[in-house]
Enzyme design. Structure first.
Site, PDB file in Angstrom:
ATOM      1  N   GLU A 150     -34.047 -20.106  14.163  1.00 34.29           N
ATOM      2  CA  GLU A 150     -34.518 -21.032  13.124  1.00 34.29           C
ATOM      3  C   GLU A 150     -33.785 -22.380  13.136  1.00 34.29           C
ATOM      4  O   GLU A 150     -34.408 -23.425  12.953  1.00 34.29           O
ATOM      5  CB  GLU A 150     -34.385 -20.394  11.722  1.00 34.29           C
ATOM      6  CG  GLU A 150     -33.001 -19.852  11.443  1.00 34.29           C
ATOM      7  CD  GLU A 150     -32.671 -19.712   9.958  1.00 34.29           C
ATOM      8  OE1 GLU A 150     -31.846 -18.858   9.638  1.00 34.29           O
ATOM      9  OE2 GLU A 150     -33.214 -20.465   9.134  1.00 34.29           O
TER      10      GLU A 150
ATOM     11  N   ASP B 251     -32.400 -11.204  15.020  1.00 33.02           N
ATOM     12  CA  ASP B 251     -32.838 -10.969  13.632  1.00 33.02           C
ATOM     13  C   ASP B 251     -34.349 -10.781  13.486  1.00 33.02           C
ATOM     14  O   ASP B 251     -34.816 -10.320  12.447  1.00 33.02           O
ATOM     15  CB  ASP B 251     -32.414 -12.145  12.743  1.00 33.02           C
ATOM     16  CG  ASP B 251     -30.911 -12.309  12.669  1.00 33.02           C
ATOM     17  OD1 ASP B 251     -30.202 -11.335  12.955  1.00 33.02           O
ATOM     18  OD2 ASP B 251     -30.450 -13.416  12.334  1.00 33.02           O
TER      19      ASP B 251
ATOM     20  N   MET C 296     -26.482  -6.667  11.293  1.00 34.00           N
ATOM     21  CA  MET C 296     -26.765  -8.081  11.064  1.00 34.00           C
ATOM     22  C   MET C 296     -28.111  -8.252  10.361  1.00 34.00           C
ATOM     23  O   MET C 296     -28.940  -7.338  10.364  1.00 34.00           O
ATOM     24  CB  MET C 296     -26.699  -8.857  12.368  1.00 34.00           C
ATOM     25  CG  MET C 296     -25.261  -9.128  12.788  1.00 34.00           C
ATOM     26  SD  MET C 296     -25.154 -10.215  14.205  1.00 34.00           S
ATOM     27  CE  MET C 296     -23.387 -10.525  14.263  1.00 34.00           C
TER      28      MET C 296
HETATM   29  O1  F6P Z   1     -28.674 -15.409  13.892  1.00 32.81           O
HETATM   30  C1  F6P Z   1     -28.142 -14.358  14.572  1.00 32.81           C
HETATM   31  C2  F6P Z   1     -26.938 -13.786  13.899  1.00 32.81           C
HETATM   32  O2  F6P Z   1     -26.487 -12.767  14.733  1.00 32.81           O
HETATM   33  C3  F6P Z   1     -27.127 -13.327  12.448  1.00 32.81           C
HETATM   34  O3  F6P Z   1     -27.691 -12.061  12.318  1.00 32.81           O
HETATM   35  C4  F6P Z   1     -25.731 -13.391  11.913  1.00 32.81           C
HETATM   36  O4  F6P Z   1     -25.726 -13.582  10.507  1.00 32.81           O
HETATM   37  C5  F6P Z   1     -25.157 -14.567  12.605  1.00 32.81           C
HETATM   38  O5  F6P Z   1     -25.901 -14.744  13.806  1.00 32.81           O
HETATM   39  C6  F6P Z   1     -23.686 -14.439  12.924  1.00 32.81           C
HETATM   40  O6  F6P Z   1     -23.314 -15.591  13.562  1.00 32.81           O
HETATM   41  P1  F6P Z   1     -21.993 -15.858  14.379  1.00 32.81           P
HETATM   42  O7  F6P Z   1     -21.612 -14.587  15.012  1.00 32.81           O
HETATM   43  O8  F6P Z   1     -22.372 -16.856  15.414  1.00 32.81           O
HETATM   44  O9  F6P Z   1     -21.023 -16.365  13.422  1.00 32.81           O
END
Ligand code: F6P
Length: 341
Positions: A103, A127, A169
């Site tokens: 997104e 997601d 997640m």
């Molecule tokens: O958008 C993918 C995602 O894995 C989400 O499910 C999660 O909230 C986020 O990224 C975690 O992001 P990062 O590991 O980059 O901090």
């Protein structure tokens, strides 16, 4: 044509399969040149590139992560960010960009398209919450990893007569929780779209113990109780303004112990869900997305995102794909509810 390729946001299994397909078809069928941009939008912003040809993409189909690197850089938050991107693309004689992201990354692509940059989007996220596509690649792998974890937790939960909570997640959308919980036979699934009633969760825990079975509760990181707030990691935010999540699993374990008297523990799957080799489904989907993305660029169909509709790869306007998130329909959630408790 000379095409730039970038991968942005949280990485996910299948990114390399997309890159490989874009390059293979682009070189073999259309005779195009490619430039790989490093680390998401940071690449075109700072002119950070990597060679991208058939040789560079050999052997990467099963490899997790992304050979291009990723970041959550938001050029709209950087002074003269858009101008710098435009200048760098012109300097490197790049005609168009293929942007592989979720997104946020595709949200930037949408705005750049409106500002005259030639872009084609490819939907990526574990997601599965991008609009206008039935599935994103990476999701199937994440669900299988979470399902395997649930299968393993069942046996140890049984041995110790404990309630085990699995935090997966899913910030705004509970797709991973719903699919892995359904596939793994969870006693209860909690998703961000439907705030939960703690008393009800405890009653599911108790009823599963009554049938001489130990409950597994799957909770998405963005789930929240009906009368409570979102539980965050430390209040810090990323470049797109998303607060870092994690903690709902621990909170639930404490509450369940307090209210039921049963021992409860939590496993947070975290980045394990995003790492490693993609499933066959994700490899095929990612490959097909890559092939169709370069064809869209060849046809000059800018401002679109390739998408999955049933078994067909289609094209949808980027603006529509990034206008809102695809969240879990309550009717779908209620199909799973029959198995709760
Ligand atoms: O958008 C993918 C995602 O894995 C989400 O499910 C999660 O909230 C986020 O990224 C975690 O992001 P990062 O590991 O980059 O901090």
């Amino acid at each position: 044509m000379r095409v730039g390729v970038l991968t942005g946001g949280g990485d996910c299994p299948g990114l390399n399969a997309v890159i490989r397909a874009i390059v293979r078809k682009g070189v073999k069928e259309y005779g195009y040149d490619f430039v790989g941009f490093r680390d998401g939008w940071k690449g075109p912003l700072e002119g950070l590139t990597i060679d991208l040809d058939i040789k560079a993409t050999r052997g990467i189909l099963p490899r997790g992560g992304t050979i291009l690197g990723s970041s959550r850089t938001n050029p709209f938050k950087v002074e003269d960010g858009v101008e710098r991107i435009k200048e760098n693309l012109a300097k490197m004689k790049i005609d168009a960009l293929i942007v592989i992201g979720g997104e946020d990354t595709l949200g930037v692509a949408t705005k750049l398209d409106q500002l005259g940059v030639k872009v084609v989007g490819v939907p990526k996220t574990i997601d599965n919450d991008l609009n206008n596509t039935d599935y994103t690649f990476g999701f199937d792998t994440a669900v299988n990893i979470a399902m395997e974890a649930i299968d393993r937790l069942h046996t140890t939960a049984e041995s110790h007569h404990r309630a085990l909570i699995v935090e997966v997640m899913g910030r705004h959308a509970g797709w991973i929780a719903l699919h892995s919980g359904l596939a793994g036979g969870a006693a209860c699934i909690l998703i961000p779209e439907i705030p939960f009633d703690l008393e009800k969760v405890c009653s599911y825990v108790e009823s599963r113990f009554e049938s001489s079975y130990a409950p597994i509760i799957v909770v998405a990181e963005g789930a929240l109780p009906k009368d409570g707030d979102l539980i965050t990691k430390d209040g810090s935010k990323d470049a797109f303004g998303h607060v870092k999540l994690s903690g709902i699993g621990e909170w639930l374990a404490e509450q369940i112990e307090k209210k039921t008297g049963k021992e409860a523990r939590t496993s947070v799957l975290g980045h394990i869900q995003r790492g490693g080799t993609p499933t066959a489904f994700d490899r095929v989907l990612a490959t097909r997305f890559g092939l169709h993305a370069i064809t869209a660029a060849h046809e000059g169909d800018w401002g679109i995102m390739v998408a999955l509709s049933g078994t067909d790869i289609t094209r949808v306007p980027l603006a529509s794909a990034t206008a809102q998130l695809k969240v879990v329909d309550p009717a779908l959630y209620s199909e799973a509810e029959i198995f709760f408790g």
